[in-house]
Design a protein around this motif. Structure first.
Motif, PDB file in Angstrom:
ATOM      1  N   ALA A 244      -5.001  -0.161  11.224  1.00  0.00           N
ATOM      2  CA  ALA A 244      -4.995  -0.443   9.784  1.00  0.00           C
ATOM      3  C   ALA A 244      -6.394  -0.393   9.202  1.00  0.00           C
ATOM      4  CB  ALA A 244      -4.372  -1.813   9.525  1.00  0.00           C
ATOM      5  N   THR A 245      -6.470  -0.021   7.938  1.00  0.00           N
ATOM      6  CA  THR A 245      -7.709  -0.136   7.181  1.00  0.00           C
ATOM      7  C   THR A 245      -7.652  -1.338   6.255  1.00  0.00           C
ATOM      8  OG1 THR A 245      -6.844   1.330   5.450  1.00  0.00           O
ATOM      9  CG2 THR A 245      -8.075   2.369   7.233  1.00  0.00           C
ATOM     10  N   ASP A 246      -6.476  -1.948   6.113  1.00  0.00           N
ATOM     11  CA  ASP A 246      -6.272  -3.117   5.248  1.00  0.00           C
ATOM     12  C   ASP A 246      -5.565  -4.197   6.069  1.00  0.00           C
ATOM     13  OD1 ASP A 246      -5.644  -5.001   3.347  1.00  0.00           O
ATOM     14  OD2 ASP A 246      -4.364  -3.689   2.142  1.00  0.00           O
ATOM     15  N   GLU A 247      -6.334  -5.083   6.692  1.00  0.00           N
ATOM     16  CA  GLU A 247      -5.743  -6.088   7.575  1.00  0.00           C
ATOM     17  C   GLU A 247      -4.851  -7.053   6.804  1.00  0.00           C
ATOM     18  OE1 GLU A 247      -6.986  -9.504  10.871  1.00  0.00           O
ATOM     19  OE2 GLU A 247      -8.547  -8.353   9.832  1.00  0.00           O
ATOM     20  N   PHE A 248      -5.277  -7.483   5.618  1.00  0.00           N
ATOM     21  CA  PHE A 248      -4.495  -8.451   4.846  1.00  0.00           C
ATOM     22  C   PHE A 248      -3.142  -7.869   4.450  1.00  0.00           C
ATOM     23  CE2 PHE A 248      -3.299 -10.267   0.682  1.00  0.00           C
ATOM     24  CZ  PHE A 248      -3.111 -11.593   1.077  1.00  0.00           C
ATOM     25  N   GLY A 249      -3.150  -6.652   3.906  1.00  0.00           N
ATOM     26  CA  GLY A 249      -1.904  -6.013   3.501  1.00  0.00           C
ATOM     27  C   GLY A 249      -0.987  -5.763   4.685  1.00  0.00           C
TER      28      GLY A 249
END
Length: 317
Positions: free
Chosen positions: A232-237
């Motif tokens: 992932a490049t967006d851990e939160f999402g």
């Protein structure tokens, strides 16, 4: 939308029973038979051209006159005199089946549906399917609904080198695309892992590994971590998407299946290695002569139910 199987079959039977429809169906069968017969002829022509010089002799002027004259006549008829005669040579059985059988048949239940040859950009396909050299898409259903749903077939393969090269199929199955229940600011990829031959530890060599700007994530579900890699490049999402409910779906619903997921912005892509293609055209002359919209719908019904099942599995809880 789908009703019960009995209701839907009655609807198709009523349409198929009309005299006007039967005339169209006969014309369709004739067209598909012409394509089938031409597909055999086009493979015999090269064989004939190779064999002919040996039968009549390479120095025979008659042979060359016949060959050149036939070529010129074919070119004149196809491109100048009667190009419509040769339209069936450009179409495949699958093309005709998709646009003249599958599309009007399914529009009885999904009025806005269209069928196209391709559906997903290659730059996205290579992100969530096994690494390969050649990617072939066909028969994509565009539902044009609120979900933005589309589904179609993918076959990918590569050729091994050496004196006796062979074709290795890396993927045969279905691709799905729909609006994602959770939008991300970058990308998320969830791909299956393999086991090393000796130590049986988790390895990743068939799918693209961790790329630039990506991080590899683990979840609280140990079983999931053992069978899938998450990049992932967006851990939160990503963690918003991978809720316990979604992980349970992975563990229960898709057990034993090779499945990968790719989220890019607000789009969710799914690849399922089924080992077969959906929505296939009849191939033999007997099947074409017996083509029935009612029987085709009965075959398609399980595929349509599976599509709806996939969508429900990834709806926001």
């Amino acid at each position: 939308m789908l009703g019960t199987l009995e209701e839907d079959v009655k609807k198709i039977e009523a349409m198929e029973d009309s005299a006007e429809f039967q005339i169209k169906l006969q014309a369709l069968r004739k067209k598909m038979l012409e394509i089938k017969r031409w597909s055999r002829v086009k493979y015999l022509v090269p064989f004939f051209l190779i064999l002919m010089p040996r039968l009549v002799g390479p120095d025979s002027m008659i042979f060359w006159f016949i060959l050149i004259g036939s070529g010129l006549l074919f070119y004149y008829l196809k491109y100048h005199k009667t190009p419509g005669m040769f339209l069936f040579m450009k179409e495949s059985l699958q093309d005709v089946y998709a646009k003249e059988v599958l599309e009007p048949l399914l529009q009885n239940f999904y009025p806005d549906l269209t069928v196209e040859k391709k559906g997903i950009a290659l730059e996205d396909v290579v992100r969530f399917t096994p690494k390969s050299r050649k990617y072939l898409q066909d028969t994509f259903l565009f539902f044009h609904d609120d979900r933005g749903l589309l589904i179609g077939n993918l076959e990918s393969y590569h050729t091994t080198g050496g004196k006796h090269s062979t074709t290795v199929y890396d993927f045969t199955g279905q691709l799905y695309c729909m609006k994602s229940p959770v939008a991300v600011q970058g990308e998320v990829r969830i791909v299956p892992t393999d086991r090393a031959f000796l130590l049986k530890n988790e390895v990743q060599y068939r799918y693209p590994g961790c790329g630039k700007g990506e991080m590899k994530l683990d979840t609280e579900d140990i079983q999931h971590n053992e069978h899938f890699d998450i990049y992932a490049t967006d851990e939160f999402g990503t963690r918003r998407f991978l809720t316990p409910e979604v992980l349970r779906v992975f563990s229960e619903k898709f057990a034993g299946q090779e499945l990968s997921i790719y989220i890019k912005g607000d789009l969710l892509y799914i690849a399922i290695y089924s080992g077969h293609k959906m929505f296939r055209a009849p191939y033999t002359e007997a099947d074409i002569n017996n083509l029935s919209f009612t029987e085709e719908y009965k075959k398609l019904r399980s595929s349509l139910e599976y599509i709806e099942d996939i969508c429900k599995a990834f709806e926001e809880k």
